[in-house]
Design an enzyme around this catalytic site. Structure first.
Site, PDB file in Angstrom:
ATOM      1  N   GLU A   1       0.850  -1.192   0.000  1.00  0.00           N
ATOM      2  CA  GLU A   1       0.000   0.000   0.000  1.00  0.00           C
ATOM      3  C   GLU A   1       0.887   1.244   0.000  1.00  0.00           C
ATOM      4  O   GLU A   1       1.714   1.424   0.907  1.00  0.00           O
ATOM      5  CB  GLU A   1      -0.915   0.001   1.228  1.00  0.00           C
ATOM      6  CG  GLU A   1      -1.687   1.287   1.457  1.00  0.00           C
ATOM      7  CD  GLU A   1      -2.477   1.745   0.241  1.00  0.00           C
ATOM      8  OE1 GLU A   1      -2.356   2.935  -0.124  1.00  0.00           O
ATOM      9  OE2 GLU A   1      -3.213   0.917  -0.341  1.00  0.00           O
TER      10      GLU A   1
ATOM     11  N   ARG B   1     -17.317   3.656   4.965  1.00  0.00           N
ATOM     12  CA  ARG B   1     -16.176   3.024   4.287  1.00  0.00           C
ATOM     13  C   ARG B   1     -15.006   2.856   5.253  1.00  0.00           C
ATOM     14  O   ARG B   1     -14.321   1.824   5.256  1.00  0.00           O
ATOM     15  CB  ARG B   1     -15.757   3.871   3.084  1.00  0.00           C
ATOM     16  CG  ARG B   1     -14.654   3.260   2.250  1.00  0.00           C
ATOM     17  CD  ARG B   1     -14.274   4.164   1.087  1.00  0.00           C
ATOM     18  NE  ARG B   1     -15.347   4.246   0.099  1.00  0.00           N
ATOM     19  CZ  ARG B   1     -15.459   3.438  -0.955  1.00  0.00           C
ATOM     20  NH1 ARG B   1     -14.558   2.479  -1.148  1.00  0.00           N
ATOM     21  NH2 ARG B   1     -16.438   3.589  -1.808  1.00  0.00           N
TER      22      ARG B   1
ATOM     23  N   TYR C   1     -28.765   8.229   2.746  1.00  0.00           N
ATOM     24  CA  TYR C   1     -28.886   7.018   3.568  1.00  0.00           C
ATOM     25  C   TYR C   1     -28.169   7.219   4.894  1.00  0.00           C
ATOM     26  O   TYR C   1     -27.263   8.037   5.025  1.00  0.00           O
ATOM     27  CB  TYR C   1     -28.368   5.780   2.841  1.00  0.00           C
ATOM     28  CG  TYR C   1     -26.965   5.848   2.299  1.00  0.00           C
ATOM     29  CD1 TYR C   1     -25.863   5.601   3.108  1.00  0.00           C
ATOM     30  CD2 TYR C   1     -26.742   6.146   0.960  1.00  0.00           C
ATOM     31  CE1 TYR C   1     -24.576   5.636   2.602  1.00  0.00           C
ATOM     32  CE2 TYR C   1     -25.461   6.184   0.438  1.00  0.00           C
ATOM     33  CZ  TYR C   1     -24.379   5.926   1.265  1.00  0.00           C
ATOM     34  OH  TYR C   1     -23.106   5.962   0.750  1.00  0.00           O
TER      35      TYR C   1
ATOM     36  N   ASP D   1     -11.903  -1.891  -8.914  1.00  0.00           N
ATOM     37  CA  ASP D   1     -11.850  -0.745  -9.821  1.00  0.00           C
ATOM     38  C   ASP D   1     -10.661  -0.801 -10.766  1.00  0.00           C
ATOM     39  O   ASP D   1     -10.709  -0.235 -11.869  1.00  0.00           O
ATOM     40  CB  ASP D   1     -11.806   0.560  -9.025  1.00  0.00           C
ATOM     41  CG  ASP D   1     -13.163   0.963  -8.472  1.00  0.00           C
ATOM     42  OD1 ASP D   1     -14.156   0.295  -8.813  1.00  0.00           O
ATOM     43  OD2 ASP D   1     -13.226   1.935  -7.700  1.00  0.00           O
TER      44      ASP D   1
END
Length: 396
Positions: free
Chosen positions: A34, A108, A220, A299
């Site tokens: 990462e 998230r 939401y 993605d």
């Protein structure tokens, strides 16, 4: 010589972390690279339908996620033409009974934190923050992955490389340099608001989808229903790459002005303290999947419009399938990745096209918008839910 049970995953987002857990559960050793020095929130909320939540539950994430998830009772479909609800899709217990897994909403950051905590506690996963993927070389029995950590450049021979490094994937750039995401002509705006500031009648346990001419709005709950995530999608030409540019409140308010939008929707727009915006880019239909012992997921492979609420879901599905294919062909990652691509491409392509069609439907106006509203009214909630069966029923 390549380590025959070690796989490098580039990217520690939701797809990459889920993949590492799925692989480790099948006896592989995983190195996660990462580039960021620490994991940070990108975006606010996620909708995780049963096809995704059941995978996370199978990986043992439910205890970590339980304090943070919300199971909304329904999706209210609203029309800007009248300001009224024209359909309601039941979720909550009805979705769990129908599909055998819950429909969740989660921040998230909370999902990423739960995945990261489980990854850090797994003895067969090496999460390397501040480690930048740079290059890859293919050999007969594996690959050599080149990474950089500050000034140190390191080469690592491993069985395979999986690129889960997002829409602007460095791994994809290496193996498919001509496969680049394209601007879709849509711009998403995001903000949050205290639930007490929303219009009377807003149910904090429901998802609201507002449809209007050339724009739509989704609201939401998060944080136990105390905060509401607002996402507004409009057409435009601004297409700067990135995920979180500051947004001008006057600009977004103009997109949702009267008389095209009713007061309830305009109140939601006006209640947001600070807007962030990002241009929506997508890969071509079919995505880009694999080349020898290198594969892409999420993605990096198939960035899509978010109008089926399946971006994270498809990455989580990818993780489950790629791990299973590698388990079936543990010494031949090229064969495993070819099988993975063959299994995933048709479904992901169908979801991609559904998301694009949904966006077009949400933005209809005039007589065709009126006709859309009438069809939704006639279908009713249960039939609207059944139209999602092919997505939600999926199992690895």
């Amino acid at each position: 010589m390549a380590d025959s049970r070690t796989i490098v995953v580039a990217g520690a987002g939701i797809g990459g972390l889920t993949t590492s857990l799925a692989l480790a559960a099948r006896g592989f050793r995983v190195i996660v690279l990462e580039r960021s020095e620490r994991l940070e929130e990108v975006g606010a909320g996620l909708q995780l339908s049963p096809n995704a939540s059941r995978i996370l539950i199978d990986l043992g994430l439910q205890p970590l996620l339980a304090p943070h998830v919300i199971a909304p009772e329904s999706i209210s479909i609203m029309t800007a033409r009248t300001g009224n609800e024209i359909g309601r899709i039941p979720l909550g217990e009805a979705a769990t009974l129908r599909y055998g897994a819950p429909y969740w909403i989660v921040r998230r950051a909370d999902l990423q934190n739960a995945l990261a905590a489980k990854v850090k506690n797994h003895p067969d996963i090496d999460l390397r923050l501040g480690a930048q993927f740079e290059d890859v070389a293919v050999y007969p029995k594996g690959v050599t992955v080149v990474q950089r950590r500050q000034t140190l450049r390191q080469q690592e021979p491993v069985l395979a490389l999986i690129g889960a490094d997002g829409v602007w994937s460095s791994v994809r750039h290496q193996i498919f340099p001509d496969a680049q995401p394209q601007f879709t002509g849509s711009i998403a705006w995001r903000g949050t608001v205290d639930a007490t500031q929303l219009p009377r009648g807003f149910n904090a346990q429901r998802v609201q989808l507002w449809m209007g001419t050339n724009a739509h709005l989704v609201a939401y709950p998060m944080a136990g229903g105390k905060r509401i995530n607002i996402v507004a999608v409009v057409s435009g030409k601004w297409n700067r790459p990135g995920w979180s540019e500051p947004g001008d409140v006057v600009e977004i308010a103009n997109h949702f002005s009267a008389p095209q939008w009713p007061i309830a929707a305009r109140m939601m727009i006006g209640a947001v303290d600070g807007w962030r915006k990002w241009a929506l880019f997508a890969m071509r239909d079919g995505g880009a999947w694999n080349k020898g012992p290198i594969a892409l997921l999420g993605d990096a492979s198939h960035a899509m419009l978010p109008f089926a609420a399946q971006g994270a879901g498809m990455a989580i599905e990818d993780a489950a399938v790629i791990a299973k294919c590698l388990e079936d062909s543990p010494t031949n990652s090229t064969a495993a990745f070819a099988q993975y691509a063959g299994l995933r491409a048709p479904r992901v392509t169908r979801v991609t096209r559904t998301a694009r069609k949904n966006g077009q439907t949400y933005h209809l106006g005039g007589p065709v918008g009126f006709a859309r509203d009438q069809v939704i009214r006639m279908l009713g909630g249960s039939r609207l839910l059944s139209r999602q069966d092919w997505i939600y029923d999926w199992r690895a």
